[in-house]
Design an enzyme around this catalytic site. Structure first.
Site, PDB file in Angstrom:
ATOM      1  N   ASP A  71       0.837  -1.205   0.000  1.00 47.47           N
ATOM      2  CA  ASP A  71       0.000   0.000   0.000  1.00 47.47           C
ATOM      3  C   ASP A  71       0.871   1.254   0.000  1.00 47.47           C
ATOM      4  O   ASP A  71       2.035   1.207   0.390  1.00 47.47           O
ATOM      5  CB  ASP A  71      -0.886   0.038   1.258  1.00 47.47           C
ATOM      6  CG  ASP A  71      -1.874  -1.109   1.289  1.00 47.47           C
ATOM      7  OD1 ASP A  71      -2.195  -1.661   0.220  1.00 47.47           O
ATOM      8  OD2 ASP A  71      -2.328  -1.437   2.402  1.00 47.47           O
TER       9      ASP A  71
HETATM   10  N1  URA Z   1      -1.323  -5.850   3.937  1.00 49.72           N
HETATM   11  C1  URA Z   1      -1.784  -4.584   3.945  1.00 49.72           C
HETATM   12  O1  URA Z   1      -2.793  -4.293   4.546  1.00 49.72           O
HETATM   13  N2  URA Z   1      -1.084  -3.666   3.262  1.00 49.72           N
HETATM   14  C2  URA Z   1       0.065  -3.931   2.621  1.00 49.72           C
HETATM   15  O2  URA Z   1       0.658  -3.028   2.041  1.00 49.72           O
HETATM   16  C3  URA Z   1       0.530  -5.249   2.622  1.00 49.72           C
HETATM   17  C4  URA Z   1      -0.184  -6.199   3.296  1.00 49.72           C
END
Ligand code: URA
Length: 237
Positions: free
Chosen positions: A104
């Site tokens: 993310d």
């Molecule tokens: N899980 C999440 O919530 N975000 C990420 O970036 C990776 C795994």
């Protein structure tokens, strides 16, 4: 280093010098996606992409890099609005690189950049269950009950029941610190798993993927090429 196209092709075992000259003259050879009919065209072995009858003959060597992704950039190769992880990298093969998997925008940590589509396919295959380890800071008190729930799988907001995940509590109180290991990669998976137990991820960093750990010497935004043993380790777990 560069060499004549006909010599390069015969060195790569495509045929004899005579045979490969014909292939070149008949327009069967492409360098960087353009047909080249000049037999003494100079190919840079470490840079150029050479194809015969549409099949890649030599594409230098594969490139594998680890990036310590900072928050604020998106896991994409290009974007009109946001800074991407590729914007952080300066490499002669940059245009061929892509990230394996996705973090993310606000997540930090280990991201592999490569031009090896087959490796990416294997690591992302839902059948392989490649482990991914994250360090997370959580708003709320993470309990042993949460560990047990994660171990059997929790149900996300869309009804999906996750595979077993290992939760290791580093500290617990009003805020908690954990390591979590997941074996799949659903959208916002870690955040949604904690939501399923009424808690909130306030900081997330990936520290391991397969058998490869993030190099603790890499500062945020830093990157380096993987060693041979690290490329192997990626698929060893
Ligand atoms: N899980 C999440 O919530 N975000 C990420 O970036 C990776 C795994």
């Amino acid at each position: 280093m560069s060499m004549r196209l006909d010599k390069y092709l015969s060195n790569m075992g495509v045929g004899t010098r005579r045979e490969v000259k014909k292939l070149i003259q008949y327009g069967k050879v492409m360098v960087n996606k353009e047909v080249v009919k000049t037999i003494d065209y100079k190919v840079a072995e470490d840079k150029d992409h050479v194809m015969v009858y549409g099949k890649t003959i030599g594409y230098a060597v594969n490139v594998y890099m680890m990036l310590n992704k900072p928050a604020g950039c998106i896991t994409a190769t290009q974007d009109t609005k946001d800074k991407t992880v590729l914007d952080l990298v300066n490499h002669k093969r940059k245009k061929d690189l892509f990230p394996i998997g996705r973090l993310d925008k606000d997540t930090e940590g280990l991201l592999i950049l490569t031009n090896d589509g087959q490796l990416a396919h294997r690591l992302l295959s839902p059948k392989k269950h490649v482990p991914k380890v994250y360090y997370a800071r959580i708003k709320g008190c993470v309990t042993l009950a949460d560990c047990k729930l994660f171990l059997v799988g929790v149900t996300l907001d869309d009804g999906y029941k996750t595979m077993p995940a290992k939760l290791e509590i580093l500290s617990a109180g009003e805020a908690s610190e954990v390591y979590i290991t997941i074996h799949e990669g659903k959208f916002h998976q870690v955040k949604r798993m904690f939501e399923a137990v009424d808690k909130e991820v306030v900081y997330l960093k990936r520290i391991q993927m397969g058998g490869l750990s993030l190099d603790s010497n890499l500062k945020l935004g830093g990157y380096r090429e993987l060693r041979e043993d690290e490329v192997q380790a990626l698929e060893t777990f």
